[in-house]
Design an enzyme around this catalytic site. Sequence first.
Site, mmCIF file in Angstrom:
data_model
loop_
_atom_site.group_PDB
_atom_site.id
_atom_site.type_symbol
_atom_site.label_atom_id
_atom_site.label_comp_id
_atom_site.label_asym_id
_atom_site.label_seq_id
_atom_site.Cartn_x
_atom_site.Cartn_y
_atom_site.Cartn_z
ATOM 1 N N TYR A 211 0.865 -1.184 0.000
ATOM 2 C CA TYR A 211 0.000 0.000 0.000
ATOM 3 C C TYR A 211 0.897 1.229 0.000
ATOM 4 O O TYR A 211 1.986 1.211 0.577
ATOM 5 C CB TYR A 211 -0.920 0.007 1.223
ATOM 6 C CG TYR A 211 -2.034 -1.019 1.168
ATOM 7 C CD1 TYR A 211 -1.778 -2.367 1.398
ATOM 8 C CD2 TYR A 211 -3.339 -0.647 0.872
ATOM 9 C CE1 TYR A 211 -2.796 -3.311 1.339
ATOM 10 C CE2 TYR A 211 -4.365 -1.580 0.815
ATOM 11 C CZ TYR A 211 -4.092 -2.921 1.045
ATOM 12 O OH TYR A 211 -5.099 -3.848 0.987
ATOM 13 N N GLU A 212 0.422 2.304 -0.620
ATOM 14 C CA GLU A 212 1.299 3.463 -0.803
ATOM 15 C C GLU A 212 1.655 4.145 0.513
ATOM 16 O O GLU A 212 2.561 4.965 0.555
ATOM 17 C CB GLU A 212 0.684 4.460 -1.785
ATOM 18 C CG GLU A 212 -0.564 5.144 -1.282
ATOM 19 C CD GLU A 212 -1.295 5.916 -2.394
ATOM 20 O OE1 GLU A 212 -1.027 5.674 -3.572
ATOM 21 O OE2 GLU A 212 -2.150 6.740 -2.046
ATOM 22 N N SER A 213 0.974 3.772 1.593
ATOM 23 C CA SER A 213 1.326 4.304 2.908
ATOM 24 C C SER A 213 2.672 3.792 3.398
ATOM 25 O O SER A 213 3.142 4.225 4.447
ATOM 26 C CB SER A 213 0.247 3.923 3.919
ATOM 27 O OG SER A 213 0.030 2.522 3.902
ATOM 28 N N GLY A 214 3.283 2.867 2.662
ATOM 29 C CA GLY A 214 4.614 2.397 3.036
ATOM 30 C C GLY A 214 4.641 0.978 3.567
ATOM 31 O O GLY A 214 5.702 0.461 3.890
#
Lengths: 286, 286, 268, 268
Positions: D49-52
């Site tokens: 996920y792009e949240s890391g």
Amino acid sequence: MARFQDLKDAIGENIEDGFTVAFEGFTNLIPYAAAHEIIRQGVTDLHLIRMTPDLIYDQLIGMGRVRKMTFSYAGNPGVGLLRRMRDAVENGWPRPLELEEHSHSAMAQAYEAGAAGLPCAIFRGYKGADLPKVNPGIKFITCPFSGETLAAVPSLTPNLTIIHAQKANRKGDVLVEGILGVQKEAALAAKCVVVTVEEIVDSFSGVHPNACILPAWTIQSISVVPGGAHPSYAHGYYDRDNAAYLEWERISSDRAVFLSWMEENVLNADPNCFDLRVERMRRSAA
Amino acid sequence: MARFQDLKDAIGENIEDGFTVAFEGFTNLIPYAAAHEIIRQGVTDLHLIRMTPDLIYDQLIGMGRVRKMTFSYAGNPGVGLLRRMRDAVENGWPRPLELEEHSHSAMAQAYEAGAAGLPCAIFRGYKGADLPKVNPGIKFITCPFSGETLAAVPSLTPNLTIIHAQKANRKGDVLVEGILGVQKEAALAAKCVVVTVEEIVDSFSGVHPNACILPAWTIQSISVVPGGAHPSYAHGYYDRDNAAYLEWERISSDRAVFLSWMEENVLNADPNCFDLRVERMRRSAA
Amino acid sequence: MAFTSEEMMTIAAARALKNDDVVFVGIGAPSAACNLARMTHAPGLTLIYESGTIGTAPTVLPLSIGDGELTDTALTTVSVPEMFRYWLQGGRISVGFLGAAQIDRFGNINTTVIGDYHRPDVRLPGGGGAPEIATSCHQTFVMMKQSRRGLVEKVDFVTSFGHGDGGDARQNAGIATKGPTLLITDLAIWKPDSKSKEFIVSAIHPGVGAEQIQESCGWPVRYAENVATTEPPSQEELLVLRDLNARTKAARERPLAMKMARRASTAG
Amino acid sequence: MAFTSEEMMTIAAARALKNDDVVFVGIGAPSAACNLARMTHAPGLTLIYESGTIGTAPTVLPLSIGDGELTDTALTTVSVPEMFRYWLQGGRISVGFLGAAQIDRFGNINTTVIGDYHRPDVRLPGGGGAPEIATSCHQTFVMMKQSRRGLVEKVDFVTSFGHGDGGDARQNAGIATKGPTLLITDLAIWKPDSKSKEFIVSAIHPGVGAEQIQESCGWPVRYAENVATTEPPSQEELLVLRDLNARTKAARERPLAMKMARRASTAG
């Protein structure tokens, strides 16, 4: 060197009308308490920077405190649009809002360049996209080795960055855990950093040697505000109040409902209400 | 996807004469066991990359396995010079050595650019320095926003990166702790990654959420080689053998002494000798 | 108390550090000076080593830039790219220490080669972090023992830029930081002339004569208008420094004893 | 078993993922599809996920891209700059999922504005990660329900580049990745024509008619030579998906119950 202050003084002494301010926190650790204090103190004409404006900027925009916003995704994540921000952009209510729009990749790397002391970031981005046609802040350079065209954006260097973190130690060093977002970069890119924390601990001994820690000398001011990230969350302390995010859709859909909600929950709220809000969630979940 | 192999196969299947290879590890976790295996297997004509060549490259150079070296500081840290490397540069013994020289800042950022999939790194560097006059791989670009002149170097993208780490889990994910150096960047910048580890554990549950972990799918091969970083150290396992670093000054000062030391301690050594060496240190310290 | 010229050099360098400084420490003499300052008048001093360790407080001096002791006592340890990007290039270091094989009167430093770069007489280690330490830190301090081979009329190679050929050379090269503001040797303390930027002697260590300074310097030595005598080491300074050196020596002779004990407690 | 068109869409998308894929997951439908694949035929699937968060395995679907559940189940969580630099731009993602407010026949996507950019009729959220997901992932899959407002002749704004005006447009724009290789709707599976790169229907979901596909598409629909009927959802697929959705709904109704318990155990 970090000073411990109450939130009112931390905000009052470090922000001015017209400032460029980044409130960062990526889903985790969004500094709501600090934003509400800014609204109460009447600060205005702000240029806000944030990758994902979220409810926190919908509230500031709806209250007319924002002149310009630099962003890459303006939504209520998983729920829908930011209705106060849309109202400002589409109808100029309560005032027009200037937008400077980027992609996540561009903003993340522009913060990174800001932290790295560079004037710009270069990256492989925006290929074929329309954003460079409407954002004059996007340029292109040629790699002197490969000849490849790469996108360039100016680094982000806010006057003030505000973040919420789990812990400070007594020296004023600050520990961030879980989803780190761009907080470290936004803090190191800024001229001034204000941090709200869940708690103060004696020391960080026993914390992992490679944990994300901002030394006290990179920070101006620290306030202890338990629950200060509500309705976002603080990894290890309390969970995201997804119900509040879903409810925002209703509140923000109507100007009058929005204003009365803000009156009750922000303007007339006690700065220490965040701890109580989290406590209330805790009790209702028990 | 990472395969667990013994060191002989891990090296044999992943390296070829003429390869560009980075052995990284910054004081902590230098992959000596892997380098010695490469020497035993007779691999040659290598282009080595490493910020701080250290004893590991002095040994490879002295054995004539190296055609070219890209580096930023060629010393025995805290002790003196790398005498085998000097002999190659000053006297062409046992063969001439081509040098590509950078600063630490340039190399760290060139690895970072390699990991980030970019063809080059830009940074504020080399101002007033002579290195750009002798290294044609250093160029300059103009920031399209500020007009500032910034240095540019091509990204580092080795054929093979070799690192030593503390732990792999059973899936082949790899955990690095303590001084992280440029290992993550060197690994992600490479086409192929070989890792030696102190031990295999069932899982990483309980490890800090933001620890430095390379997923199994970024790695080709993992070998369990306890003590494999000796005489450097493995944070949490054993300490740096400073005495061995001091002793290297004597060994490397003389070609014949060097060759006989290599004969005894590398060419004729058991690949599993590293664990014994650390055990010996442990006993003598007890 | 009697003291050596090397002790005087280390103590003079330590005194130049302030409690709120953030120092990029080099190995060897700078490491001793920085830790001495931390253990005496500047307990709040922040030590950063290029290995990524921020806020270290070692009890013994590390042999290398990345000994385990540095991580064990650090506030946090970051990757080396982050160290050079966010912390050094980000302009967060107030004082950087540099050593030199050769230095000229304008503080330009050579640690790369003696002789021609492509056919060197002596191949030295190279720049390491120095080229950017020299331009990114707010100011730099240089520590070295004086000798004719070290303090030279012209360096063979400019590894790290000082004040170029003097005057406004740094500004002209697009560098905003102060550069070398202090040269601390075993004989004297040198500071750049405010205009020409040439290093001139501002204080002479006790017992050192002017001829000794000139004999060990490759350019004609100039002196400040009022040359002071360096305050001799205090008893506290000497005792703390000697304790530190003694602990360091003992630790290097048995490097593993204490560490293995630590391991047993965490990995047992 | 009976199923809805949305279930069919999610299941069809899940099937397109392979066990060794590394997927950049979007919120909503892609998140359901990716987790369904992980819980059925592709247990080795890596979700990012792009949240890391790298290698997540949530038991319920996150409402946002960065819910705590994602970190709790991740192999590791990195900063967002690192996520976009080392992992996305670094070329390590095999499949990126994209959603769209508008899409054209060449897979160009708009999630920015309806109408003029500077005076929009509707201001949409913007690109987020999409502009670079569209060019850095080895290939992208698009998921959306069909409608005339969504599948349009021409998008108002190219937020994310697909195949431009078709043919070699990607190569001409200097893009080395494949771009949109799959469009999965509630009615059909579309794949780009190998030459023109126009999306053509390659399979129709069970019970869907051709007129329904055309009515909800703003361009003249073309079909592959041999149009298949999508395999209907298996019982396992439906049960696992419905379980996942039920768990997710329950968790959102009492979002704090289980988490507070967890907190008590770690912070007690």
